[in-house]
Design a protein around this motif. Structure first.
Motif, PDB file in Angstrom:
ATOM      1  N   GLY A 107       0.807  -1.221   0.000  1.00  0.00           N
ATOM      2  CA  GLY A 107       0.000   0.000   0.000  1.00  0.00           C
ATOM      3  C   GLY A 107       0.835   1.263   0.000  1.00  0.00           C
ATOM      4  N   THR A 109       3.771   1.625  -2.321  1.00  0.00           N
ATOM      5  CA  THR A 109       4.632   1.710  -3.510  1.00  0.00           C
ATOM      6  C   THR A 109       4.405   3.035  -4.236  1.00  0.00           C
ATOM      7  N   SER A 157       7.648 -11.592  -2.459  1.00  0.00           N
ATOM      8  CA  SER A 157       6.228 -11.769  -2.166  1.00  0.00           C
ATOM      9  C   SER A 157       5.757 -13.186  -2.536  1.00  0.00           C
ATOM     10  N   GLN A 164      -3.710 -11.905  -3.539  1.00  0.00           N
ATOM     11  CA  GLN A 164      -4.064 -10.901  -4.561  1.00  0.00           C
ATOM     12  C   GLN A 164      -4.847 -11.573  -5.684  1.00  0.00           C
ATOM     13  N   LEU A 241      10.813 -13.975 -12.048  1.00  0.00           N
ATOM     14  CA  LEU A 241      11.114 -12.845 -11.153  1.00  0.00           C
ATOM     15  C   LEU A 241      11.633 -13.337  -9.801  1.00  0.00           C
ATOM     16  N   GLU A 245      15.325 -12.344  -8.252  1.00  0.00           N
ATOM     17  CA  GLU A 245      15.520 -11.552  -7.032  1.00  0.00           C
ATOM     18  C   GLU A 245      16.190 -12.339  -5.920  1.00  0.00           C
TER      19      GLU A 245
HETATM   20  C1  F6R Z   1       8.633  -9.417  -5.752  1.00  0.00           C
HETATM   21  C2  F6R Z   1       8.237  -8.246  -4.992  1.00  0.00           C
HETATM   22  C3  F6R Z   1       8.095  -6.927  -5.691  1.00  0.00           C
HETATM   23  C4  F6R Z   1       6.757  -6.273  -5.310  1.00  0.00           C
HETATM   24  C5  F6R Z   1       6.624  -4.883  -5.940  1.00  0.00           C
HETATM   25  C6  F6R Z   1       5.270  -4.264  -5.621  1.00  0.00           C
HETATM   26  O1  F6R Z   1       8.719 -10.552  -4.978  1.00  0.00           O
HETATM   27  O2  F6R Z   1       8.007  -8.342  -3.808  1.00  0.00           O
HETATM   28  O3  F6R Z   1       8.165  -7.100  -7.083  1.00  0.00           O
HETATM   29  O4  F6R Z   1       5.725  -7.112  -5.745  1.00  0.00           O
HETATM   30  O5  F6R Z   1       7.645  -4.054  -5.456  1.00  0.00           O
HETATM   31  O6  F6R Z   1       5.085  -4.095  -4.250  1.00  0.00           O
HETATM   32  P1  F6R Z   1       3.663  -3.818  -3.661  1.00  0.00           P
HETATM   33  O7  F6R Z   1       2.802  -5.001  -3.966  1.00  0.00           O
HETATM   34  O8  F6R Z   1       3.872  -3.630  -2.185  1.00  0.00           O
HETATM   35  O9  F6R Z   1       3.128  -2.570  -4.328  1.00  0.00           O
END
Ligand code: F6R
Length: 369
Positions: A107, A109, A157, A164, A241, A245
């Motif tokens: 929430g 980014t 993630s 999601q 991805l 990472e």
């Molecule tokens: C990958 C990862 C990132 C987030 C991206 C968006 O494992 O964690 O690619 O998915 O930075 O972050 P949010 O979902 O918090 O906006």
């Protein structure tokens, strides 16, 4: 604190059945109809929408790519998906009848927040799918649907992604429900299927041990390719991805149909290629095409790592490693197909001695543009 696991990431992978169940909780009524009244957009407002644009970054963007298939198939609303960092720099066509769905675990980014502000300036409605209560993006949006993954600590993630997807499916199915699209029966069947997903993910988790062994055996590889079709294509992107990472390896996801348009030139002796195979029953045509792709790349020396539905005997002879996943409806397959890829990346990174929970150069929430 890691619940007996070596890393938060493994703990969070293991929590996915619970996270999915929690995200469904209270959203399916006794009559099997969906109730999303927490959303703060009226049914009339949602009926008036004639276009959806899904905007997100990274893993959340991959959830958005999958959402497009669900929204167009079930709800019949045209849907685009865009990286948040690109969205407001290309004059997107937005108006009151456009619903912008932003997906964000944190929430916070910044790229996604800027997209929210841009969309609202153009008078579009913004629905946030978010995991953190009261974070900035839900506060600045018109509506919010929370995922209930619980706190996600590992930078990569995992459980947030699965929840999601569930939230995206709920939005697509809810739109179908209130707009009365022609797939009425299919809608109630899918809602019943969603309730089965925690048990199916549990099954995947019980059978991933061979994936760990495989991952450890590939720790010295330099490159891994991922192929998929339909909703398996974003799953391939997500698998790549995760590997980038965590394992700092060159990993790339492709739509399998694009192989012949270029990427097949990359195939060489011993190259590991992970392929996400569509259901042989639900997706006969695509299934057969991808089986041919697997034969083609194998003939050129690729080491094929195949993720396929249980009992898929047509693909088995061409798999150097076969990873079976339970049969679920096509659009829901990412919920089970992604899990082995998470385990794969985590284990491979651990085998290389990397810090799985805190990969180099990365932050959990990216609050700069
Ligand atoms: C990958 C990862 C990132 C987030 C991206 C968006 O494992 O964690 O690619 O998915 O930075 O972050 P949010 O979902 O918090 O906006």
């Amino acid at each position: 604190e890691k619940g007996g696991h070596d890393y938060f990431m493994l703990k969070e992978i293991a929590e996915q059945p619970r996270a999915v169940a929690d995200t469904l909780l209270g959203r399916v009524g006794a009559d099997g109809q969906l109730v999303l009244d927490e959303m703060r957009l009226s049914d009339q407002e949602l009926r008036d929408i004639n276009k959806i644009i899904v905007v997100a970054c990274g893993t959340s963007y991959h959830a958005g790519l999958i959402a497009k298939y669900a929204i167009e198939h079930w709800a019949g609303v045209p849907c685009e998906v865009e990286l948040a960092s690109e969205f407001r720099y290309r004059d997107p066509i937005l108006n009151r009848d456009t619903l912008v769905v932003v997906i964000t675990q944190s929430g916070e980014t910044m790229d996604t927040l800027m997209a929210v502000r841009h969309a609202r300036e153009q008078r579009s409605r913004v629905l946030a799918i978010c995991n953190v209560n009261g974070s900035t993006i839900p506060r600045e949006s018109d509506a919010v649907l929370y995922t209930h993954a619980g706190p996600e600590i590992a930078v990569a993630s995992t459980k947030a992604f699965l929840t999601q997807l569930v939230a995206c499916y709920l939005v697509a199915l809810y739109l179908a429900q209130i707009r009365g699209t022609k797939f009425g029966d299919e809608i109630s069947q899918v809602i019943e299927w969603l309730a089965q997903i925690p048990a199916r993910v549990e099954e995947v988790l019980r059978t991933v041990e061979p994936v760990r062994a495989l991952a450890r055996s590939l720790a010295d590889e330099r490159c891994v390719l991922f192929l998929g079709r339909h909703v398996g294509f974003p799953v391939a992107l997500e698998g790549a991805l995760k590997l980038k990472e965590l394992a700092y390896m060159h990993a790339e996801g492709f739509a399998a149909g694009e192989l012949k348009h270029g990427p097949i030139a990359l195939i060489e002796e011993g190259l590991p290629v992970v392929v996400v195979v569509p259901s042989p029953i639900g997706q006969r045509v695509l299934h057969d095409k991808i089986v041919s792709n697997i034969q083609e790349i194998r003939a050129r020396g690729a080491m094929t790592i195949v993720i396929a539905e249980e009992g898929d005997s047509a693909v088995a002879p061409y798999a150097d490693t076969l990873i079976s996943i339970p049969a679920v409806p096509t659009l829901l397959q990412p919920l089970v197909a992604t899990v082995p890829l998470q385990v794969f990346a985590c284990e491979l990174a651990a085998a290389k001695g990397h810090d799985v929970d805190q990969p180099r150069n990365l932050a959990k929430s990216v609050t700069v543009e």
